[in-house]
Write a protein that holds these residues in place. Structure first.
Motif, PDB file in Angstrom:
ATOM      1  N   LYS A 139     -41.607  -2.108  20.773  1.00 48.51           N
ATOM      2  CA  LYS A 139     -40.290  -2.751  20.710  1.00 48.51           C
ATOM      3  C   LYS A 139     -39.642  -2.428  19.369  1.00 48.51           C
ATOM      4  O   LYS A 139     -40.281  -2.499  18.319  1.00 48.51           O
ATOM      5  N   VAL A 140     -38.352  -2.066  19.423  1.00 47.40           N
ATOM      6  CA  VAL A 140     -37.602  -1.705  18.221  1.00 47.40           C
ATOM      7  C   VAL A 140     -36.385  -2.615  18.105  1.00 47.40           C
ATOM      8  O   VAL A 140     -35.649  -2.809  19.077  1.00 47.40           O
ATOM      9  N   LEU A 141     -36.167  -3.150  16.920  1.00 50.55           N
ATOM     10  CA  LEU A 141     -34.970  -3.937  16.631  1.00 50.55           C
ATOM     11  C   LEU A 141     -34.008  -3.100  15.811  1.00 50.55           C
ATOM     12  O   LEU A 141     -34.366  -2.609  14.736  1.00 50.55           O
ATOM     13  N   ILE A 142     -32.805  -2.903  16.324  1.00 53.18           N
ATOM     14  CA  ILE A 142     -31.735  -2.272  15.540  1.00 53.18           C
ATOM     15  C   ILE A 142     -30.908  -3.401  14.941  1.00 53.18           C
ATOM     16  O   ILE A 142     -30.208  -4.132  15.655  1.00 53.18           O
ATOM     17  N   PHE A 143     -31.008  -3.560  13.641  1.00 50.67           N
ATOM     18  CA  PHE A 143     -30.348  -4.658  12.920  1.00 50.67           C
ATOM     19  C   PHE A 143     -29.193  -4.061  12.125  1.00 50.67           C
ATOM     20  O   PHE A 143     -29.387  -3.460  11.074  1.00 50.67           O
ATOM     21  N   ASP A 144     -27.996  -4.243  12.642  1.00 54.10           N
ATOM     22  CA  ASP A 144     -26.807  -3.550  12.139  1.00 54.10           C
ATOM     23  C   ASP A 144     -25.949  -4.514  11.315  1.00 54.10           C
ATOM     24  O   ASP A 144     -25.353  -5.439  11.857  1.00 54.10           O
ATOM     25  N   CYS A 145     -25.883  -4.259  10.009  1.00 53.34           N
ATOM     26  CA  CYS A 145     -25.078  -5.091   9.112  1.00 53.34           C
ATOM     27  C   CYS A 145     -23.874  -4.353   8.554  1.00 53.34           C
ATOM     28  O   CYS A 145     -23.289  -4.772   7.553  1.00 53.34           O
ATOM     29  N   ASP A 146     -23.490  -3.258   9.173  1.00 51.63           N
ATOM     30  CA  ASP A 146     -22.234  -2.594   8.853  1.00 51.63           C
ATOM     31  C   ASP A 146     -21.094  -3.560   9.185  1.00 51.63           C
ATOM     32  O   ASP A 146     -21.223  -4.403  10.077  1.00 51.63           O
ATOM     33  N   VAL A 147     -19.964  -3.435   8.496  1.00 53.01           N
ATOM     34  CA  VAL A 147     -18.857  -4.376   8.720  1.00 53.01           C
ATOM     35  C   VAL A 147     -18.218  -4.224  10.097  1.00 53.01           C
ATOM     36  O   VAL A 147     -17.583  -5.145  10.604  1.00 53.01           O
ATOM     37  N   HIS A 148     -18.414  -3.067  10.721  1.00 51.30           N
ATOM     38  CA  HIS A 148     -17.850  -2.796  12.049  1.00 51.30           C
ATOM     39  C   HIS A 148     -18.911  -3.002  13.133  1.00 51.30           C
ATOM     40  O   HIS A 148     -20.077  -2.686  12.906  1.00 51.30           O
ATOM     41  N   GLN A 149     -18.496  -3.495  14.268  1.00 50.26           N
ATOM     42  CA  GLN A 149     -19.466  -3.712  15.336  1.00 50.26           C
ATOM     43  C   GLN A 149     -20.098  -2.398  15.805  1.00 50.26           C
ATOM     44  O   GLN A 149     -19.411  -1.374  15.938  1.00 50.26           O
ATOM     45  N   GLY A 150     -21.386  -2.444  16.089  1.00 47.29           N
ATOM     46  CA  GLY A 150     -22.085  -1.263  16.612  1.00 47.29           C
ATOM     47  C   GLY A 150     -21.875  -1.143  18.104  1.00 47.29           C
ATOM     48  O   GLY A 150     -22.814  -1.298  18.898  1.00 47.29           O
ATOM     49  N   ASP A 151     -20.642  -0.854  18.491  1.00 46.19           N
ATOM     50  CA  ASP A 151     -20.289  -0.830  19.923  1.00 46.19           C
ATOM     51  C   ASP A 151     -21.001   0.279  20.672  1.00 46.19           C
ATOM     52  O   ASP A 151     -21.453   0.091  21.805  1.00 46.19           O
ATOM     53  N   GLY A 152     -21.140   1.445  20.046  1.00 47.29           N
ATOM     54  CA  GLY A 152     -21.834   2.549  20.704  1.00 47.29           C
ATOM     55  C   GLY A 152     -23.321   2.290  20.849  1.00 47.29           C
ATOM     56  O   GLY A 152     -23.938   2.659  21.849  1.00 47.29           O
ATOM     57  N   THR A 153     -23.901   1.628  19.859  1.00 49.20           N
ATOM     58  CA  THR A 153     -25.310   1.249  19.957  1.00 49.20           C
ATOM     59  C   THR A 153     -25.510   0.262  21.095  1.00 49.20           C
ATOM     60  O   THR A 153     -26.490   0.345  21.853  1.00 49.20           O
ATOM     61  N   ALA A 154     -24.574  -0.671  21.228  1.00 47.45           N
ATOM     62  CA  ALA A 154     -24.663  -1.665  22.307  1.00 47.45           C
ATOM     63  C   ALA A 154     -24.690  -0.998  23.673  1.00 47.45           C
ATOM     64  O   ALA A 154     -25.496  -1.372  24.543  1.00 47.45           O
TER      65      ALA A 154
END
Length: 306
Positions: free
Chosen positions: A151-166
Motif C-alpha cells: 500500500k502506498v500513500l501519496i501525501f500531496d501538500c502542494d498548494v494546488h489540488q492533485g487532480d490528475g493524481t486523483a
C-alpha cells in the motif's frame, strides 16, 4: 546517507521569455544545496529515462505515443502549457523516472528526495498545468511491484489540488491519495481524491501545520502504508506567485519536518518530491525548497552519522 535524485536535463528547457514556469530552479537548487553544504555530490543519483511502454501502465497509449513523437494535438499542448521540444521530452522522461528512483532509494535508505517531480495535474489521457505524465501515480504503481510494498500513500501538500493524481490512481485500491490544498486555486474543477482537505485563502502557519500533522497521523493509523510519496510543494508560501496561502518559510520547514518525522517514527519509507514553487526571486525560491532537505537532514541526523 540521504539519497538525492537529480539530472541536468531538468533545467535544460527552452521556453519563451517571461514564461511562468521556473525551469531554471532545479539547476539553481542543486547548486545552492552544494554551495551551502546542505548536500554533498556523493549523495546524488540520476535516473535513466522512463520507457514509452512503462508509461502506458499509467497513461493512455495514444497520448503517450503522440507526446513522445511530437505529434500531440496543439490544443492538448496548450493545456499542458509548454511548446513541444526534444529538451522537454528528455526532461519529462527523466523526471518521471527520477520519482520512481526516489521511491526505490527511499525503500532502501528510509528517505530520499527528488529535485523535481510532483506533476500531479497530469491525467490518464491529457496533461495540464505544466504536468505531462503523472510521476506520483506512476512511481506508486511501480513501487507496488516490490514484495514488501502492498500500500502506498501519496501525501500531496502542494498548494494546488492533485487532480490528475486523483483520477489516475482512482482505480488502484492499494494507492491512497490525499491532497491538502487551497480551495480557491487551480484547478477550477477539482477531482475527488481519497482525501481532500481544502483550505481557505490566507490560511496561516498554526492552522495549516495542525491540519497537515493531524491528517497524516490519521492516514498512517488508518491505512498503515508501506511507502509514503510526499509532494512538498512550496507554493504554499505567502510570497509565492501562484499560491494564496500565508505560510512562512519557517512554516514550510516545520511542515516538512513533521511529515518526515511521522514517517520515520512509524518506520515507513518516505520518497519526497519538491513540487511547485513560483517566484521571480530565485534565491528566495532556493531557500524555500531547501527547507525539505534541512528537515530530512535533521530527522535522519543520527542515521546519517552512522
Amino acid at each position: 546517507m540521504l539519497p538525492l535524485i537529480y539530472h541536468a536535463s531538468y533545467s535544460k528547457l527552452a521556453l519563451p521569455s517571461k514564461h511562468r514556469f521556473p525551469a531554471t530552479k532545479y539547476l539553481y537548487l542543486y547548486q545552492y544545496l552544494l554551495q551551502q553544504g546542505i548536500a554533498k555530490q556523493s549523495q546524488f543519483f540520476a535516473a535513466q529515462a522512463v520507457t514509452q511502454q512503462a508509461l502506458t501502465e499509467t497513461h493512455c497509449s495514444n497520448y503517450v505515443s503522440h507526446f513522445i513523437n511530437g505529434t500531440l494535438d496543439a490544443k492538448l499542448m496548450r493545456r499542458i502549457g509548454f511548446p513541444w521540444s526534444k529538451s522537454l521530452l528528455e526532461r519529462t522522461l527523466r523526471s518521471v523516472a527520477g520519482t520512481e528512483l526516489t521511491c526505490r532509494k527511499a525503500i532502501e535508505y528510509g528517505c530520499a528526495i527528488h529535485l523535481s517531480g510532483g506533476y500531479h495535474h497530469a491525467h490518464h489521457q491529457f496533461g495540464s498545468g505544466f504536468c505531462i505524465f503523472n510521476d506520483l501515480t506512476y512511481a506508486a504503481q511501480q513501487a507496488l511491484k516490490y514484495p514488501d510494498i502492498d500500500k502506498v500513500l501519496i501525501f500531496d501538500c502542494d498548494v494546488h489540488q492533485g487532480d490528475g493524481t486523483a483520477t489516475t490512481a482512482a482505480t488502484f485500491n492499494s494507492i491512497i491519495t490525499c491532497s491538502i490544498h487551497c480551495q480557491h486555486n487551480f484547478p477550477a474543477r477539482k477531482q475527488q481524491s481519497d482525501y481532500d482537505i481544502e483550505l481557505p485563502r490566507g490560511t496561516a502557519d498554526k492552522y495549516y501545520l495542525e491540519t497537515v500533522s493531524q491528517t497524516l497521523n490519521y492516514l498512517i493509523r488508518l491505512h498503515q502504508p508501506d511507502l509514503i510519496i510526499y509532494d512538498a510543494g512550496v507554493d504554499i508560501h505567502t510570497d509565492d506567485n501562484l499560491g494564496y496561502l500565508n505560510i512562512s518559510t519557517e512554516g514550510i520547514y516545520a511542515r516538512d519536518k513533521s511529515v518526515i518525522q511521522q514517517a520515520y517514527s512509524a518506520k515507513i519509507p518516505i520518497a519526497c518530491v519538491i513540487g511547485g514553487g513560483y517566484s521571480n526571486e530565485q534565491h528566495q525560491l532556493n531557500i524555500r525548497h531547501s527547507q525539505l532537505f534541512l528537515a530530512a537532514n535533521t530527522v535522519f541526523s543520527n542515521d546519517l552519522n552512522k
